[in-house]
Design an enzyme around this catalytic site. Structure first.
Site, short mmCIF file in Angstrom:
data_model
loop_
_atom_site.label_atom_id
_atom_site.label_comp_id
_atom_site.label_asym_id
_atom_site.label_seq_id
_atom_site.Cartn_x
_atom_site.Cartn_y
_atom_site.Cartn_z
N HIS A 2 7.66 -0.23 48.72
CA HIS A 2 8.40 -1.48 48.56
C HIS A 2 9.90 -1.25 48.47
O HIS A 2 10.69 -2.03 48.97
CB HIS A 2 7.91 -2.21 47.31
CG HIS A 2 6.60 -2.90 47.53
ND1 HIS A 2 5.76 -3.22 46.51
CD2 HIS A 2 6.00 -3.34 48.66
CE1 HIS A 2 4.68 -3.83 47.01
NE2 HIS A 2 4.81 -3.90 48.31
N GLU A 42 -1.20 1.96 73.41
CA GLU A 42 -0.95 2.87 72.29
C GLU A 42 -2.10 3.85 72.08
O GLU A 42 -2.09 4.64 71.15
CB GLU A 42 -0.69 2.06 71.00
CG GLU A 42 -1.71 0.98 70.73
CD GLU A 42 -1.26 0.00 69.65
OE1 GLU A 42 -0.36 0.35 68.88
OE2 GLU A 42 -1.83 -1.10 69.59
N ASP A 77 2.05 4.73 67.57
CA ASP A 77 0.64 5.12 67.61
C ASP A 77 0.33 5.99 68.82
O ASP A 77 -0.51 6.90 68.74
CB ASP A 77 -0.27 3.88 67.62
CG ASP A 77 -0.58 3.40 66.21
OD1 ASP A 77 -0.44 4.20 65.27
OD2 ASP A 77 -0.97 2.23 66.05
N CYS A 122 8.06 -1.10 72.44
CA CYS A 122 8.35 -1.82 71.19
C CYS A 122 8.22 -0.92 69.97
O CYS A 122 8.32 -1.39 68.84
CB CYS A 122 7.41 -3.02 71.05
SG CYS A 122 5.67 -2.59 70.90
#
Length: 575
Positions: A195, A436, A460, A507
């Protein structure tokens, strides 16, 4: 004394300032044996503490509405509220009190230990790091039980150049600190998906995590240099180092200001080829940054954010409103919505088993096909939103033709259901696939017959091609975007799509890495999608590139099987 600490840089940039140490004192919990007639009173104490923390989180949630990164903060707080309401915490702690005749504080610590052991067994790094959220929630409960809930940091006298040094930070902590406008965050704990990292990135300030002993070694008001690019913290630097970093910091600020001048400039190479620079987003609120940085579309809208950090499924209308918000604000520019990339490691039902290897398990399109009702709801919402703008549907982790066929049948089913109800949508909406998985990359000729466009998920694709978990510290150094096999696979995908006249986009992280911009251009890529904050830097690289020269060096790189030669050629390409 001057010294250097090394960690994981999770938000780029340079910050110079004075250390402000966040309080970190472990809560000491005693173990008391209770008489049976006191058990109900102890359970009532526990209920009251949970109610106190629930109210704290509610107030914190209300305080962030409309603020910077409010959606991210809100999502984190929602997760903490979910943990607080999880019966495996409160109910189990009550049972522990009843069975062991112990005090509430001890019961909570014991149950927390049980949960943390379960989290440690999870292989997925993102989920494993969520154990820190469990700790942060239970610490709040313990503080309430011990009589000092809702710690508020004391005001600081120094403003403008303070760097927060913490053992760990919860979203609630950040909310309480944010008004001080720290110039950087550094923490002992955390990882690339923690976080703290996400918050720092959303606030666009330098951040380094996983420093291990920073909180112990650094003192209040020590002079710090934070190099988010290198993951380095320099404590009490000498005059020469301090001056050097001041110059670098000023240079970076000047470069940022200069880059803003090209926001509206068309991304065109020196030889006149226009390049589409799109943005990756997770939330409708990200559109503000997208527009600020001049993106020509949304190349990847990660729709799974709607499904996470909640105990129910988003309705069709809720999803429709989110997609509509984005497409309307993009004013006709393309918006590519990826169907939810959830999986066995991110179960909506916490009672389901966690896969032994979640990266290879029931995730992405595999889960969508296994849960057709949930997928049908999402497809209907996307199709409904397509009536209001230029939307494309992107399917993640395709690996076989049967998956494509099943997906297209479900899209047709969703279209028919809308037609039957008289609800308008774009009947010619484009359907694309993420490449991917190596199997997909090697089956492009078949895939391209059924898909309208391709999007290369380099993160990936690299991981699966090299059989390396890049989140595993033991092997992360082997994760290499410049591995000859990876480069040849990416070039093959781009060149095959161009030959077939099928739009193709990258991307993944490589799209926003300016050291790879010219290389991808040389492979024939004409569409990039990246974090909004990376757009202007990549555009600047495009504007200074001449494709005929680039192609020649890119071809040399593809022919090489020597890592050193590849890096030397890449340096030449970028010089």
């Amino acid at each position: 004394m001057s010294f250097v600490l090394h960690g994981a840089g999770v938000s780029r940039g340079i910050a110079i300032g004075h250390a402000y140490l966040a309080s970190h004192a472990a809560l000491e919990v005693a173990h008391h044996i209770l008489p049976k007639n006191k058990v109900n009173n102890e359970i009532s104490r526990l209920d009251a503490a949970f109610a106190t923390v629930r109210e704290e989180l509610k107030l914190l949630h209300a305080s962030v509405i409309g603020g910077p990164a409010s959606a991210e903060f809100g999502a984190f707080l929602d997760l903490h509220r979910m943990i607080l309401d999880d019966p495996t915490l409160l109910s189990a702690a009550k049972t522990y009190i009843t069975q062991n005749l112990c005090n509430a504080e001890w019961a909570i610590t014991q149950q927390t230990d049980v949960l943390l052991i379960q989290f440690e067994e999870i292989e997925d790094s993102y989920l494993r790091e969520r154990k820190t959220d469990v700790i942060q929630v239970t610490e709040r409960v313990l503080k309430a039980l011990l009589g000092h809930p809702g710690y508020i940091p004391p005001p600081i006298t120094r403003t403008g150049d303070s760097i927060l040094v913490a053992h760990d930070l919860s979203p609630a902590d950040v909310l309480q600190y944010k008004k001080h406008r720290f110039t950087a965050f550094i923490t002992d704990l955390g990882g690339s998906t923690s976080h703290t990292a996400i918050v720092a990135q959303s606030l666009n300030i330098p951040s380094i995590v996983a420093l291990h002993n920073a909180r112990q070694l650094i003192h209040n008001n020590d002079v710090l240099i934070i190099d988010g690019d290198q993951g380095v913290v320099i404590v009490n630097p000498d005059k020469q180092i301090f001056t050097e970093y001041q110059l670098r910091q000023n240079q970076l600020e000047l470069e940022k200001k200069k880059l803003k001048r090209i926001r509206t400039t068309v991304a065109k190479t020196l030889d006149g080829v226009t390049i589409d620079l799109h943005a990756n987003i997770e939330l409708p609120q990200d559109i503000e940054q997208v527009k600020e940085n001049g993106a020509t579309g949304i190349g990847l809208f990660r729709s799974e954010f709607l499904f996470l950090n909640r105990d129910d499924l988003p309705s069709e209308d809720e999803q429709f409103e989110a997609y509509c918000t984005v497409v309307k604000r993009m004013s006709g520019l393309p918006v590519t919505i990826r169907t939810f990339d959830l999986g066995a490691d991110k179960n909506l039902d916490s009672n389901k088993r966690v896969a032994a290897n979640p990266a290879l398990g029931l995730r992405a399109i595999r889960l969508s096909l296994a849960e057709p009702k949930m997928f049908h709801t999402q497809l209907r919402s996307i199709l409904r939103a397509s009536f209001y703008g230029n939307i494309r549907i992107l399917i993640p982790m395709l690996s076989s033709v049967p998956e494509i066929n099943q997906t297209l049948r479900l899209v047709d089913r969703a279209k028919k259901s809308l037609l039957d109800e008289g609800i308008p949508f774009d009947s010619d909406i484009n359907i694309g696939g993420m490449i991917e998985v190596p199997a997909a990359a090697l089956s492009l000729d078949i895939f391209m017959k059924q898909l309208d466009f391709l999007s290369i998920g380099t993160n990936d694709l690299i991981q699966y091609t090299l059989a390396i978990d890049r989140t595993d510290d033991a092997v992360a150094h082997l994760y290499d975007p410049l591995h000859p096999a990876v480069l040849r696979l990416i070039a093959h995908i781009i060149q095959s799509a161009n030959y077939a006249e099928i739009p193709v986009e990258v991307c993944g992280e490589m799209a926003g890495d300016i050291s790879c911009t010219r290389l991808l251009l040389g492979f024939g890529l004409r569409q990039f999608s990246m974090f909004p904050t990376q757009l202007l830097t990549v555009k600047n690289q495009v504007l200074r590139s001449y494709l005929p020269d680039i192609r020649h060096i890119a071809e040399e790189i593809l022919k090489s099987d020597n890592p050193k030669s590849i890096r030397a050629l890449l340096t030449k390409l970028n010089s």
